[in-house]
Motif scaffolding. Structure first.
Motif, PDB file in Angstrom:
ATOM      1  N   TYR A 115       0.829  -1.207   0.000  1.00 24.85           N
ATOM      2  CA  TYR A 115       0.000   0.000   0.000  1.00 24.85           C
ATOM      3  C   TYR A 115       0.865   1.260   0.000  1.00 24.85           C
ATOM      4  O   TYR A 115       0.489   2.273  -0.591  1.00 24.85           O
ATOM      5  CB  TYR A 115      -0.961  -0.013   1.180  1.00 24.85           C
ATOM      6  CG  TYR A 115      -2.218  -0.795   0.890  1.00 24.85           C
ATOM      7  CD1 TYR A 115      -3.269  -0.217   0.194  1.00 24.85           C
ATOM      8  CD2 TYR A 115      -2.350  -2.120   1.282  1.00 24.85           C
ATOM      9  CE1 TYR A 115      -4.417  -0.927  -0.106  1.00 24.85           C
ATOM     10  CE2 TYR A 115      -3.489  -2.845   0.993  1.00 24.85           C
ATOM     11  CZ  TYR A 115      -4.523  -2.243   0.298  1.00 24.85           C
ATOM     12  OH  TYR A 115      -5.656  -2.953  -0.003  1.00 24.85           O
ATOM     13  N   SER A 118       1.915   1.922  -3.433  1.00 22.94           N
ATOM     14  CA  SER A 118       0.772   2.371  -4.226  1.00 22.94           C
ATOM     15  C   SER A 118       0.454   3.838  -3.968  1.00 22.94           C
ATOM     16  O   SER A 118       0.214   4.614  -4.906  1.00 22.94           O
ATOM     17  CB  SER A 118      -0.448   1.508  -3.897  1.00 22.94           C
ATOM     18  OG  SER A 118      -1.610   2.000  -4.511  1.00 22.94           O
ATOM     19  N   VAL A 119       0.458   4.222  -2.692  1.00 22.00           N
ATOM     20  CA  VAL A 119       0.105   5.595  -2.325  1.00 22.00           C
ATOM     21  C   VAL A 119       1.099   6.597  -2.914  1.00 22.00           C
ATOM     22  O   VAL A 119       0.710   7.647  -3.439  1.00 22.00           O
ATOM     23  CB  VAL A 119       0.048   5.744  -0.790  1.00 22.00           C
ATOM     24  CG1 VAL A 119      -0.012   7.215  -0.387  1.00 22.00           C
ATOM     25  CG2 VAL A 119      -1.160   5.003  -0.231  1.00 22.00           C
ATOM     26  N   SER A 268     -13.109   5.117  -4.215  1.00 22.32           N
ATOM     27  CA  SER A 268     -12.864   5.681  -5.545  1.00 22.32           C
ATOM     28  C   SER A 268     -14.166   5.954  -6.278  1.00 22.32           C
ATOM     29  O   SER A 268     -14.248   6.896  -7.081  1.00 22.32           O
ATOM     30  CB  SER A 268     -11.982   4.739  -6.373  1.00 22.32           C
ATOM     31  OG  SER A 268     -12.619   3.498  -6.570  1.00 22.32           O
ATOM     32  N   THR A 274      -8.483  10.220  -5.415  1.00 16.56           N
ATOM     33  CA  THR A 274      -8.132  10.768  -4.097  1.00 16.56           C
ATOM     34  C   THR A 274      -8.704   9.897  -2.982  1.00 16.56           C
ATOM     35  O   THR A 274      -8.044   9.636  -1.977  1.00 16.56           O
ATOM     36  CB  THR A 274      -8.661  12.208  -3.959  1.00 16.56           C
ATOM     37  OG1 THR A 274      -8.090  13.014  -4.985  1.00 16.56           O
ATOM     38  CG2 THR A 274      -8.308  12.781  -2.598  1.00 16.56           C
ATOM     39  N   LYS A 277      -6.689   6.775  -2.554  1.00 19.53           N
ATOM     40  CA  LYS A 277      -5.416   7.046  -1.891  1.00 19.53           C
ATOM     41  C   LYS A 277      -5.607   7.238  -0.389  1.00 19.53           C
ATOM     42  O   LYS A 277      -4.795   6.778   0.426  1.00 19.53           O
ATOM     43  CB  LYS A 277      -4.758   8.277  -2.510  1.00 19.53           C
ATOM     44  CG  LYS A 277      -3.392   8.601  -1.966  1.00 19.53           C
ATOM     45  CD  LYS A 277      -2.649   9.605  -2.845  1.00 19.53           C
ATOM     46  CE  LYS A 277      -2.264   8.995  -4.170  1.00 19.53           C
ATOM     47  NZ  LYS A 277      -1.332   9.871  -4.925  1.00 19.53           N
TER      48      LYS A 277
END
Length: 437
Positions: A115, A118-119, A268, A274, A277
């Motif tokens: 994660y 990914s972020v 999402s 956003t 995230k």
């Protein structure tokens, strides 16, 4: 060896948040989709989460009595050693070190790495280095006393609950128009049965036993342990049921079954990239808090084993100022790092979950021994004894058998680790006379 002893600095709130943090890791963000694939409607799915939560609450009640009987560091190791002998205690500690706690920490640290990359849009090649960094970070925090570690853990737990709250509010308020589909039957036939659906749900509830390992650092443990276990478990049940309802409200049962990352899909859909995230950050924090608890709890087991002569004497030492088992903590963390580098997430998860639930079964069995062999009445007793412990024990055994059937290689590896502990224990008895023959 003179040890200063553990300092009882954990309050009821600290202890309850340890229960919450020890259970909520990555499972609630990943497993609902798997369970949805194996159920026929949102109503059945929610029923499974409620039922699994109540069953785990029974396990908490059993552990509450065990903790009230023996309010000292070591948890399951202490109960097994006292009820079934030193060999049983050693085999638990041996498997805990090599597979259960270390494997859980390594697996969830890997989720953190995934994660985090990914972020921040990092290379997938950094997943393992970030996982190692997470383990080193939480280990470093806990070298300086349980009070600091608990404060950091409280922050982790509150932030992960905040992430869940954001997810629930998003699902129910912003996507509220779709809530009528939440409990509806799915037109798509399930790909498995209810027993198969129960596995990922129950695994999301594992970790409730970690507080018992820290019983030597809880204030007024006979009263605080039972209250914290029950309070923490009720918070988790509420969080899990509401989160699943939010998933169903936004995605529907079919959409949840098709989702690989339901939390990200919900966020999402409402907030775009956003939102995805934001929830990814929440999941990363959740996994970091889980690793923190797992390593801290496991270190207490190793420390008590060292004190009993069943492990190296160095791990029995407590820091004279911070009164923490720093050598034991560093040792467990180091092995978790090795597992991160040597295995993938799926392997680690399979090994850890099979070993974890097997340990629950043998630990709950000690409650029957205590009831038969000791006349003392602790400050808390499991209600509806022996019915509730028997129900929990039978269900856990069924889950372990089902898991072994579906993952025979993982079960064989864990079994091999346990069997390998037998000659190790025999050699240890010969080398160290402190171990009772």
């Amino acid at each position: 060896m003179d040890n200063p002893g553990y300092a009882r600095r954990l309050t009821l709130m600290d202890a309850a948040l340890i229960v919450v943090g020890g259970i909520i890791g990555g499972g609630i963000f990943l497993n609902p989709g798997i369970a949805a694939q194996r159920t026929e409607s949102g109503l059945v799915l929610l029923g499974l989460w409620v039922g699994a939560g109540l069953l785990t609450l029974v396990g908490c009640l059993c552990y509450a009595e065990l903790g009230a009987r023996r309010p000292e560091a070591g948890g399951s190791y202490v109960y097994l050693r006292e009820a079934f002998g030193r060999l049983a205690g050693f085999l638990f500690g041996w498997t805990m070190l090599l597979v259960i706690y270390s494997g859980s920490s390594a697996a969830v640290a890997t989720i953190f790495g995934s994660y985090a990359t990914s972020v921040f849009g990092l290379s997938p090649g950094l997943v393992k280095p970030l996982a190692v960094g997470a383990l080193v970070f939480v280990t470093g925090i806990n070298l300086f006393g349980i009070r600091l570690g608990a404060q950091v853990q409280n922050v982790f737990a509150i932030l992960k609950l905040a992430a869940i709250a954001v997810l629930v509010v998003t699902g129910l308020a912003f996507a509220g128009a779709g809530t009528t589909q939440a409990l509806a039957a799915s037109p798509t036939p399930p790909t498995g049965n209810l027993a198969g659906a129960l596995l990922p749900v129950l695994f999301a509830f594992s970790g409730f036993s970690y507080l018992n390992n820290l019983a030597g650092e809880v204030r007024d443990p006979q009263r605080t342990l039972p209250r914290a276990l029950v309070l923490g478990m009720l918070v988790v049940i509420a969080a899990y049921v509401l989160t699943n309802y939010a998933y169903l409200a936004v995605l529907g049962h079919d959409g949840l079954a098709a989702s690989q990352a339901p939390a990200a899909d919900v966020m999402s859909r409402v907030f775009g990239a956003t939102g995805a995230k934001i929830i990814a950050i929440g999941i990363a924090i959740s996994t970091l808090g889980f690793c923190n608890i797992t390593l801290v709890a496991g270190a207490r087991v190793l420390q008590v084993m060292g004190e009993d002569g069943l492990f190296f004497a160095s791990v029995a030492r407590l820091h004279p100022r911070h009164r923490t088992p720093n050598v034991a903590l560093a040792s467990l963390s180091a092995w978790a790092v090795v597992l991160v580098l040597a295995a993938n997430y799926g392997q680690l998860l399979d090994f850890a979950t099979f070993g974890d639930w097997s340990a629950y079964a043998v630990t709950i069995a000690t409650l029957f021994w205590y009831r038969r062999r000791t006349a003392e009445r602790p400050s808390f007793v499991t209600p509806a004894y022996p019915l509730l412990p028997l129900v929990f024990l039978a269900t856990v055994v069924a889950v372990v058998v089902a898991y072994a059937w579906s993952k025979p290689l993982s079960a064989a590896v864990v079994g091999a680790v346990v069997v390998a502990g037998l000659p190790v224990y025999a050699v240890w008895r010969r080398l160290f006379s402190k171990v009772a023959r």
